[in-house]
Design an enzyme around this catalytic site. Structure first.
Site: not given
Ligand code: SAH
Length: 455
Positions: A74, A335, A410
């Site tokens: 890049c 969620e 992550c």
């Molecule tokens: N498992 C999903 C999303 C993972 S990202 C996938 O693989 O696509 C993490 C997710 O946690 C996000 O959607 C965010 O909105 C949610 N999140 C954040 N804090 C939270 C909480 N305290 N309780 C439940 N969900 C939460």
């Protein structure tokens, strides 16, 4: 005391990497961090900052290069805040990520002998992202749509981004022209004035469907029908154009209100055999190729036989839940984002899945309540955001004592913290599998299998 002098040049041997991918060496026992330097290299660095415990150097010259050094692809690499590992070849990036996970588990989780498999990399590691979020600004009297530079909100206006889908380049070019020709104002972070803030694109890699979201500091976009025409002409695969209203003076990119300007309010995509509808505010993994690898691993680690009750916590739009539903008796997805739960329910429906139940709320509130009502899981999957799991949730899992916990993460440091907590309270870590979802950046995703220790 050190006798290192600021602005002087020093020869440094690089022996390690920080979590952000900076090279680490020593001058007279003081650690020095140098961006762009790789372990095994001898470099010349100018000391640009010194404090008690470390110094920061600017790479002036590579005296002896590492065999892992690669030419960045890049033009704005080093300036743009996006990538940080383009100067390392891909195999060295993967090794760096595996080592980082191992190091975090030891240092933060006090987990010494955990099996950490080598990170699973991509066959083709370019243009892997399905989602781009470009800030919009002004430079020299003309609109710029690009990426924030390192540690600042100056916008780097590159023509293309090698880790994004090419369609995103075409979209931002059209929006830039539209703003210039129609003299539409752009948002100024300092004053909070001006209209267009961000352009977001999402592409379904399997379906080819494209969504464009224009984030505005207001409720209307003048001449929006012109923009719709130009966008759909330039990118015929656009299936949805959404105006997102964000009038908050903050760094948060998206506001909560969406107005559909064109097409549907969702796009569809597939992960594995499952079809998903994705709305603008929902979380959807940005690397769809590796997401499939990640979810297959999570399903394998869950070790389901068909008789289990499973929790999928932090379930987003129910992606992992649907994967798990194939081999579980019942899956509860939890969620916090309401739109995501709406999508999750709809996704179960369009895939003909009837053994999932989705609940909106914070996992640390919903799970203690469910447990209180006598609902228990045999296997729990968690996939929290970067800050990891709330202790209340972890304690509830300890009390509930499921057979297995599959932790998708992550962020290796909060993963290590949470695994450490569970390891002291009746669970053992069986194995950790890093999956490279973010080539050329220092981010790494992991799937971890923990099981209950039988007394
Ligand atoms: N498992 C999903 C999303 C993972 S990202 C996938 O693989 O696509 C993490 C997710 O946690 C996000 O959607 C965010 O909105 C949610 N999140 C954040 N804090 C939270 C909480 N305290 N309780 C439940 N969900 C939460």
């Amino acid at each position: 005391m050190t006798d290192i002098i600021k602005n002087n040049d020093y020869t440094v041997e690089i022996t390690g990497l920080t979590h952000e991918g900076l090279g680490v060496g020593r001058i007279n026992n003081l650690a020095i961090f140098v961006k762009g330097a790789i372990p095994g290299e001898t470099i010349l660095a100018k000391v640009i900052k010194i404090n008690k415990s470390y110094a920061v150097g600017k790479l002036l010259k590579i005296i002896k290069a590492s065999e892992n050094r690669a030419e960045p692809f890049c033009k704005v690499y080093g300036k743009c805040g996006g990538c940080s590992l383009q100067h390392m070849d891909y195999s060295a990036q993967l090794k760096f990520k595996t080592d980082m996970v191992r190091e975090n588990l030891k240092r933060i989780g006090k987990l010494e002998d955990v099996i950490v498999n080598p990170a699973i990399g991509m066959e083709n590691s370019l243009r892997y992202r399905n989602k781009a979020q470009f800030p919009v600004g002004m430079a020299d009297g003309r609109p710029v749509i690009g990426f924030y530079s390192v540690r600042s909100h100056n916008i780097i206006d590159s023509e293309t981004c090698g880790i994004q889908d090419e369609l995103s380049d075409r979209v931002r070019e059209v929006v830039r022209k539209f703003i210039a020709e129609n003299k539409v104002s752009v948002y100024d972070e300092v004053t909070g004035k001006g209209l267009v803030r961000h352009v977001m694109t999402r592409v379904g890699f399997k379906t080819g469907e494209v969504m464009v979201v224009i984030v505005v500091n207001g409720k209307k976009l003048p001449f929006h029908d012109k923009l719709v025409r130009s966008l759909t002409y330039a990118v015929p695969d656009i299936k949805s154009i959404v105006l997102n209203v964000n009038t908050q003076k903050s760094n948060v990119i998206l506001g909560s209100e969406n107005i559909t300007l064109f097409g549907r309010d969702v796009i569809t995509d597939y992960i594995g055999k499952f079809k998903f509808e994705i709305s603008p505010l929902s979380f959807y993994q940005v690397n769809p190729v590796q997401t499939e690898v990640l979810y297959e691993k999570a399903l394998e680690y869950a070790g389901l036989t068909g008789s289990e009750t499973v929790f999928d916590l932090y379930c987003g739009i129910g992606t992992i839940s649907l994967f798990l539903s194939q081999k579980a008796k019942k899956v509860y997805g939890v969620e916090v984002v309401e739109d995501a739960i709406r999508d999750a329910k709809r996704n179960a429906e369009i895939n003909g899945v009837d053994n999932c139940e989705f609940i909106v709320g914070e996992a640390e509130k919903v799970i203690p309540e469910l447990y209180g009502q006598g609902v228990k899981a045999d296997v729990v999957v968690v996939d929290p955001p970067r800050k990891g799991c709330d202790e209340v949730l972890l304690q509830t899992l300890v009390d509930m004592a499921p057979k297995r916990i599959v932790y998708v993460s992550c962020n290796p440091s909060t993963l290590a913290r949470d695994l450490g907590y569970l390891s002291e309270r009746g669970f053992e870590v069986n194995k950790v599998q890093p999956v490279d979802m973010f080539p050329y950046t220092s981010h790494v995703e992991c799937v971890t299998l923990m099981s209950r220790v039988e007394k």
